[in-house]
Design an enzyme around this catalytic site. Structure first.
Site, PDB file in Angstrom:
ATOM      1  CG  ASP A  69     -20.509 -10.220  69.304  1.00  0.00           C
ATOM      2  OD1 ASP A  69     -19.559 -10.955  68.949  1.00  0.00           O
ATOM      3  OD2 ASP A  69     -21.683 -10.426  68.965  1.00  0.00           O
ATOM      4  CE1 TYR A 162     -18.676 -25.737  70.364  1.00  0.00           C
ATOM      5  CE2 TYR A 162     -17.997 -28.041  70.370  1.00  0.00           C
ATOM      6  CZ  TYR A 162     -18.026 -26.796  70.977  1.00  0.00           C
ATOM      7  OH  TYR A 162     -17.385 -26.604  72.180  1.00  0.00           O
ATOM      8  CE  LYS A 166     -15.106 -24.789  70.481  1.00  0.00           C
ATOM      9  NZ  LYS A 166     -14.581 -23.563  71.128  1.00  0.00           N
ATOM     10  CB  THR A 197     -21.817 -25.074  80.506  1.00  0.00           C
ATOM     11  OG1 THR A 197     -21.934 -25.543  79.150  1.00  0.00           O
ATOM     12  CG2 THR A 197     -20.392 -25.313  81.006  1.00  0.00           C
TER      13      THR A 197
END
Length: 268
Positions: A69, A162, A166, A197
């Site tokens: 991890d 998210y 980023k 993905t």
């Protein structure tokens, strides 16, 4: 963390890359691409079975796998020490790719999901960078390719945590590219829009932006851009013509213009 490898030959391959999040998607395709071009690959991921599958696909001795991890500092440090130790303590390329995604209106997602996004995407990236520095600085012309995103252009609705993560990767890239320049380390990032993905497919119901912008980019195309960054590093490398155009507008136009574009995309 434990290392697994297959049939390493006596002579170490001089070109080497360590990839996090290598079990699937962009990381897996990057491992395949670099191995096919003769590089030695260190592949790290939480999914041990996925790493075993990747290792079995690649040429004998090309890939060493590290189930870990990225937020586990001791495991990350041990993996990098083991991998770089096979190349006289040198690490030519670090592809800081591991990340997770949770999509939906901010208040509908559990706080734990927001926390995990930041923990993996930001703290995990920092953990790997911190551990890798000792090997990167001893490698002439070393390159770091962080995985940022088109969502780092402006705060994206339904992608709040998210997008924030980023933005942090983008800022981290910019800062370290200056800090590490005296050590002959280039730090750069990739900024793709939606990539086809399993991580993205699992979240398509969370925002109308997926349908409006489309998912037209494959992980193998992003892997080619990792290769491009290694050959010719650019601080930020936006991917696809559509996003390059938006990136150009966002950098030159008032933020109100970018806000209007993003708002319209979500509400059309």
């Amino acid at each position: 963390m434990k290392r697994q490898q297959q049939g390493r030959g006596e002579a170490a391959v001089s070109n080497n890359i360590f990839i996090t999040g290598a079990g699937a998607g962009i990381g897996r395709e990057t491992a395949r691409l670099f191995a096919a071009r003769g590089w030695s690959v260190g592949a790290a991921d939480r999914d041990e079975a996925a790493l075993a599958g990747l290792r079995s696909e690649l040429p004998d001795g090309a890939c060493q796998t590290y189930p870990l991890d990225v937020t586990d500092g001791p495991s990350v440090a041990a993996a990098l020490a083991d991998f770089a130790g096979q190349f006289e303590g040198r690490l030519q390329v670090l592809h800081n790719n591991a990340g997770i995604l949770h999509v939906g209106p901010f208040e509908t997602l559990d706080l734990a999901a927001h926390r995990a996004t930041v923990e993996v995407n930001v703290i995990g990236a920092m953990t790997v960078l911190h551990a890798a520095f000792a090997y990167l600085k001893d490698t002439p012309g070393a390159v770091v390719v962080n995985m940022s995103s088109a969502s780092a252009i402006y705060g994206i609705p339904d992608f709040a945590s998210y997008s924030a993560s980023k933005h942090a990767v983008r800022a981290l890239t910019e800062a370290l590219d200056i800090e590490w320049e005296p050590y002959d380390i280039r730090v750069c990032d990739l900024m793709p829009p939606f990539v086809n993905t399993s991580m993205v497919q699992a979240n398509t119901g969370g925002s109308p932006l997926f349908e409006r912008l489309g998912i037209r980019l494959g992980p193998e195309q992003v892997a080619e851009q990792v290769w491009a960054q290694v050959q010719e590093p650019r601080l930020h490398r936006p991917i696809t013509g559509q996003f390059r155009a938006l990136w150009s507008v966002a950098r030159s136009a008032p933020s109100s213009v970018t806000r209007s574009v993003i708002k319209r995309l979500r509400s059309v």
